[in-house]
Design a protein around this motif. Structure first.
Motif, PDB file in Angstrom:
ATOM      1  N   THR A  58      15.452   5.232  12.658  1.00  0.00           N
ATOM      2  CA  THR A  58      16.035   4.145  11.873  1.00  0.00           C
ATOM      3  C   THR A  58      15.524   4.145  10.431  1.00  0.00           C
ATOM      4  O   THR A  58      15.855   3.259   9.653  1.00  0.00           O
ATOM      5  CB  THR A  58      15.710   2.765  12.507  1.00  0.00           C
ATOM      6  OG1 THR A  58      14.293   2.596  12.536  1.00  0.00           O
ATOM      7  CG2 THR A  58      16.300   2.638  13.891  1.00  0.00           C
TER       8      THR A  58
ATOM      9  N   ASN B 244      14.506   0.778   6.425  1.00  0.00           N
ATOM     10  CA  ASN B 244      14.549   0.637   7.878  1.00  0.00           C
ATOM     11  C   ASN B 244      15.913   0.045   8.231  1.00  0.00           C
ATOM     12  O   ASN B 244      16.148  -1.137   8.025  1.00  0.00           O
ATOM     13  CB  ASN B 244      13.428  -0.275   8.363  1.00  0.00           C
ATOM     14  CG  ASN B 244      13.461  -0.492   9.859  1.00  0.00           C
ATOM     15  OD1 ASN B 244      14.378  -0.070  10.550  1.00  0.00           O
ATOM     16  ND2 ASN B 244      12.455  -1.168  10.363  1.00  0.00           N
ATOM     17  N   THR B 245      16.800   0.880   8.755  1.00  0.00           N
ATOM     18  CA  THR B 245      18.155   0.410   9.064  1.00  0.00           C
ATOM     19  C   THR B 245      18.189  -0.489  10.292  1.00  0.00           C
ATOM     20  O   THR B 245      19.229  -1.063  10.594  1.00  0.00           O
ATOM     21  CB  THR B 245      19.136   1.588   9.242  1.00  0.00           C
ATOM     22  OG1 THR B 245      18.664   2.437  10.281  1.00  0.00           O
ATOM     23  CG2 THR B 245      19.296   2.351   7.944  1.00  0.00           C
TER      24      THR B 245
ATOM     25  N   ASN C  78      21.055  -3.346   6.537  1.00  0.00           N
ATOM     26  CA  ASN C  78      22.289  -2.558   6.614  1.00  0.00           C
ATOM     27  C   ASN C  78      22.559  -1.896   5.273  1.00  0.00           C
ATOM     28  O   ASN C  78      22.386  -2.519   4.228  1.00  0.00           O
ATOM     29  CB  ASN C  78      23.481  -3.440   6.980  1.00  0.00           C
ATOM     30  CG  ASN C  78      23.403  -3.950   8.389  1.00  0.00           C
ATOM     31  OD1 ASN C  78      22.978  -3.234   9.294  1.00  0.00           O
ATOM     32  ND2 ASN C  78      23.791  -5.189   8.591  1.00  0.00           N
ATOM     33  N   LEU C  79      22.979  -0.649   5.306  1.00  0.00           N
ATOM     34  CA  LEU C  79      23.397   0.063   4.107  1.00  0.00           C
ATOM     35  C   LEU C  79      24.915   0.191   4.132  1.00  0.00           C
ATOM     36  O   LEU C  79      25.510   0.386   5.197  1.00  0.00           O
ATOM     37  CB  LEU C  79      22.765   1.460   4.055  1.00  0.00           C
ATOM     38  CG  LEU C  79      21.246   1.503   3.950  1.00  0.00           C
ATOM     39  CD1 LEU C  79      20.767   2.946   4.038  1.00  0.00           C
ATOM     40  CD2 LEU C  79      20.786   0.871   2.652  1.00  0.00           C
TER      41      LEU C  79
ATOM     42  N   VAL D  83      15.647   5.670   6.805  1.00  0.00           N
ATOM     43  CA  VAL D  83      16.526   6.450   5.938  1.00  0.00           C
ATOM     44  C   VAL D  83      15.905   6.495   4.545  1.00  0.00           C
ATOM     45  O   VAL D  83      15.606   5.451   3.964  1.00  0.00           O
ATOM     46  CB  VAL D  83      17.937   5.812   5.868  1.00  0.00           C
ATOM     47  CG1 VAL D  83      18.847   6.613   4.958  1.00  0.00           C
ATOM     48  CG2 VAL D  83      18.540   5.710   7.262  1.00  0.00           C
TER      49      VAL D  83
ATOM     50  N   MET E 117      22.241  -0.938  -2.292  1.00  0.00           N
ATOM     51  CA  MET E 117      21.908  -1.675  -1.101  1.00  0.00           C
ATOM     52  C   MET E 117      22.440  -3.093  -1.271  1.00  0.00           C
ATOM     53  O   MET E 117      22.281  -3.676  -2.343  1.00  0.00           O
ATOM     54  CB  MET E 117      20.390  -1.668  -0.907  1.00  0.00           C
ATOM     55  CG  MET E 117      19.983  -2.200   0.436  1.00  0.00           C
ATOM     56  SD  MET E 117      18.330  -1.726   0.906  1.00  0.00           S
ATOM     57  CE  MET E 117      17.392  -2.932   0.033  1.00  0.00           C
TER      58      MET E 117
END
Length: 50
Positions: free
Chosen positions: A18, A33-34, A38-39, A20, A1
């Motif tokens: 959202t 929590n996207t 951001n991943l 993941v 991450m």
């Protein structure tokens, strides 16, 4: 991450909206929590062998 590179690479286990769930090398299973984080995709999913 991106904000925790020490967690290592991770493998996506599930996606629900959202949220993941990712199993990271050095941190274990985490729910991300996207909508807030951001991943980075390092490798696209491979089709299952059949």
């Amino acid at each position: 991450m991106p904000t925790h590179p020490e967690w290592g690479r991770g493998q996506v286990q599930s996606v629900v909206g959202t949220r993941v769930t990712v199993n990271f090398e050095n941190r274990g299973k985490q729910v991300i929590n996207t909508g807030a984080v951001n991943l980075d995709v390092l490798e696209e999913a491979r089709p299952p062998r059949g």
